[in-house]
Design an enzyme around this catalytic site. Structure first.
Site, PDB file in Angstrom:
ATOM      1  N   HIS A 183       0.825  -1.211   0.000  1.00 25.12           N
ATOM      2  CA  HIS A 183       0.000   0.000   0.000  1.00 25.12           C
ATOM      3  C   HIS A 183       0.859   1.261   0.000  1.00 25.12           C
ATOM      4  O   HIS A 183       1.900   1.332   0.644  1.00 25.12           O
ATOM      5  CB  HIS A 183      -1.013  -0.003   1.142  1.00 25.12           C
ATOM      6  CG  HIS A 183      -0.449   0.029   2.527  1.00 25.12           C
ATOM      7  ND1 HIS A 183      -0.246   1.204   3.214  1.00 25.12           N
ATOM      8  CD2 HIS A 183      -0.087  -0.965   3.372  1.00 25.12           C
ATOM      9  CE1 HIS A 183       0.220   0.933   4.429  1.00 25.12           C
ATOM     10  NE2 HIS A 183       0.336  -0.379   4.548  1.00 25.12           N
ATOM     11  N   ASP A 218       5.800   1.941   6.856  1.00 27.43           N
ATOM     12  CA  ASP A 218       4.508   1.289   6.637  1.00 27.43           C
ATOM     13  C   ASP A 218       3.721   2.148   5.649  1.00 27.43           C
ATOM     14  O   ASP A 218       3.083   3.121   6.067  1.00 27.43           O
ATOM     15  CB  ASP A 218       3.782   1.154   7.979  1.00 27.43           C
ATOM     16  CG  ASP A 218       2.446   0.465   7.890  1.00 27.43           C
ATOM     17  OD1 ASP A 218       2.097  -0.041   6.810  1.00 27.43           O
ATOM     18  OD2 ASP A 218       1.741   0.440   8.918  1.00 27.43           O
ATOM     19  N   GLU A 256      -5.152   1.588   2.349  1.00 27.43           N
ATOM     20  CA  GLU A 256      -5.061   0.402   3.203  1.00 27.43           C
ATOM     21  C   GLU A 256      -5.292   0.753   4.660  1.00 27.43           C
ATOM     22  O   GLU A 256      -5.936   0.003   5.401  1.00 27.43           O
ATOM     23  CB  GLU A 256      -3.674  -0.249   3.033  1.00 27.43           C
ATOM     24  CG  GLU A 256      -3.517  -1.611   3.698  1.00 27.43           C
ATOM     25  CD  GLU A 256      -2.896  -1.555   5.087  1.00 27.43           C
ATOM     26  OE1 GLU A 256      -2.667  -2.617   5.680  1.00 27.43           O
ATOM     27  OE2 GLU A 256      -2.645  -0.444   5.609  1.00 27.43           O
ATOM     28  N   GLU A 257      -4.775   1.910   5.082  1.00 34.17           N
ATOM     29  CA  GLU A 257      -4.824   2.289   6.497  1.00 34.17           C
ATOM     30  C   GLU A 257      -6.233   2.626   6.979  1.00 34.17           C
ATOM     31  O   GLU A 257      -6.464   2.748   8.180  1.00 34.17           O
ATOM     32  CB  GLU A 257      -3.891   3.479   6.757  1.00 34.17           C
ATOM     33  CG  GLU A 257      -2.415   3.199   6.511  1.00 34.17           C
ATOM     34  CD  GLU A 257      -1.801   2.217   7.496  1.00 34.17           C
ATOM     35  OE1 GLU A 257      -2.534   1.724   8.372  1.00 34.17           O
ATOM     36  OE2 GLU A 257      -0.599   1.941   7.389  1.00 34.17           O
ATOM     37  N   ASP A 306       4.711  -5.840   3.432  1.00 31.09           N
ATOM     38  CA  ASP A 306       4.418  -4.774   4.383  1.00 31.09           C
ATOM     39  C   ASP A 306       5.435  -4.840   5.526  1.00 31.09           C
ATOM     40  O   ASP A 306       6.410  -5.591   5.462  1.00 31.09           O
ATOM     41  CB  ASP A 306       2.983  -4.943   4.902  1.00 31.09           C
ATOM     42  CG  ASP A 306       2.308  -3.622   5.269  1.00 31.09           C
ATOM     43  OD1 ASP A 306       2.958  -2.776   5.910  1.00 31.09           O
ATOM     44  OD2 ASP A 306       1.126  -3.448   4.932  1.00 31.09           O
ATOM     45  N   HIS A 334       3.443   2.958  13.037  1.00 34.19           N
ATOM     46  CA  HIS A 334       2.359   3.921  13.248  1.00 34.19           C
ATOM     47  C   HIS A 334       2.773   5.023  14.230  1.00 34.19           C
ATOM     48  O   HIS A 334       2.007   5.401  15.121  1.00 34.19           O
ATOM     49  CB  HIS A 334       1.079   3.236  13.706  1.00 34.19           C
ATOM     50  CG  HIS A 334       0.326   2.575  12.591  1.00 34.19           C
ATOM     51  ND1 HIS A 334      -1.045   2.534  12.533  1.00 34.19           N
ATOM     52  CD2 HIS A 334       0.753   1.946  11.469  1.00 34.19           C
ATOM     53  CE1 HIS A 334      -1.424   1.895  11.435  1.00 34.19           C
ATOM     54  NE2 HIS A 334      -0.341   1.521  10.783  1.00 34.19           N
TER      55      HIS A 334
END
Length: 354
Positions: free
Chosen positions: A63, A179, A211-212, A234, A320
């Site tokens: 992603h 990410d 994606e998130e 990923d 994140h």
């Protein structure tokens, strides 16, 4: 493009969910010259690399979007209220440097502000702040009108302001958005490996969007491809920091993270076994891991009559957040493994898996 320069460009590119254009342009530049290059209507990009056979059709998804924020409103004093995009722990937010991209394409630097510790009551000090009490400060003062000066509006995207840098350990690099720009890098380098290599299948490399916020781009991309086998490339979680098990296998330098569980998918067991056997036969280190989140394979495996899928991760610390750390050795191990997957996954092997 040389690897370090490529990864720097990818991680420093601006691109929260729904605003992935900068990352898409990097992929597009590196995908030029493939058999077909397509873009779906919500923004995912798909490169097709034909081998000696049209089937099996193997989909690799990474992603393009990163976690970030979106401008919600601007207060009368000029401070910016925001909406988190993707999963954030609020403890990582106060003091985080960010930049806002306006409609004109200008980048406005700022910082996420909160009530200073000196002003917190004893009770307030016991708890994390609430997102709705935080704000972005771009330099608001009484005589400086943020709306007029910068043209910031609700809906404008915001990302952390973090430089791509090597750490003292030369194998480790810190950046924002590993990410999943690490997966985007793997797509590009896999394609480079396949350019000079015969393979008994057709490979689809998908840079997916959003994606998130719900694995959305993977769903439309998989519908367009109709793959026989699917992989998500990923990050995976490191558990090698204080507060974790000292003997955890999920660590920097731990090799390929092979997901045995996430909240969106239980991987296809025979596909997992095939990949593990390949890794063992070629002395590629790997470990099993799990996560409470999800991967693009959560959407891909539900396409049509079902698609055997597996998620592969590069172990990463502080996912994140505004700064994440990976090992280039782990990145190389994932690249080597996915290259071997493509070289060995023919029609006969597919039939044994399904």
């Amino acid at each position: 493009m040389e690897r370090i320069a490529l990864l720097k460009n990818l991680t420093e590119a601006f691109g929260i969910s729904g605003y992935e254009e900068d990352v898409l342009n990097i992929l597009k530049k590196n995908f030029v010259g493939q058999d077909t290059l397509t873009k779906d209507r919500i923004g995912s990009i798909i490169a097709k690399k034909v081998g000696k056979s049209e089937k099996p059709k193997i989909m690799f998804a990474a992603h393009m979007d990163e976690v970030g924020f979106m401008v919600k409103e601007i207060t009368k004093e000029g401070f910016i209220k925001f909406i988190p995009i993707g999963g954030w722990w609020v403890g990582n937010l106060p003091g985080l440097r960010v930049k806002i991209k306006t409609k004109k394409g200008e980048y406005i630097p700022g910082v996420i502000g909160s009530k200073p510790i000196h002003e917190l009551s004893p009770e307030e000090r016991k708890n994390l702040p609430k997102v709705e009490d935080l704000y972005i400060d771009v330099g608001a003062t009484k005589n400086f009108n943020v709306k007029e000066k910068f043209g910031i509006k609700p809906g404008d995207p915001v990302v952390p302001e973090t430089e791509f840098i090597p750490l003292g350990n030369s194998d480790l690099y810190m950046a924002k958005a590993w990410d999943d720009r690490v997966g985007c890098g793997l797509l590009i380098e896999l394609l480079n490996n396949l350019t000079a290599t015969e393979h008994p299948n057709t490979v689809y490399l998908a840079g997916t969007v959003q994606e998130e916020v719900g694995l959305r781009g993977a769903k439309t991309a998989a519908y367009a491809i109709a793959p026989d086998i699917g992989f998500a490339l990923d990050v995976s979680i490191c558990r090698d920091t204080p507060g974790n098990d000292a003997e955890a296998v999920e660590k920097l330098g731990g090799g390929v993270g092979i997901l045995i569980y996430d909240r969106t998918m239980i991987p296809h067991s025979k596909l997992k076994d095939f990949v593990c056997e390949l890794a063992e036969q070629n002395n590629i280190p790997y470990h099993f891991t799990s996560i409470k989140g999800g991967y693009d394979t959560g959407s891909i495996h539900l396409t049509n009559f079902g698609v055997p899928c597996l998620a592969l991760g590069v172990p990463s610390r502080y996912v994140h957040s505004g700064a994440t750390i990976i090992s280039l050795e782990d990145y190389e191990n994932v690249l080597n493994l996915i290259t071997l997957i493509v070289k060995n996954l023919d029609t006969e092997t597919l039939q044994q898996i399904i």
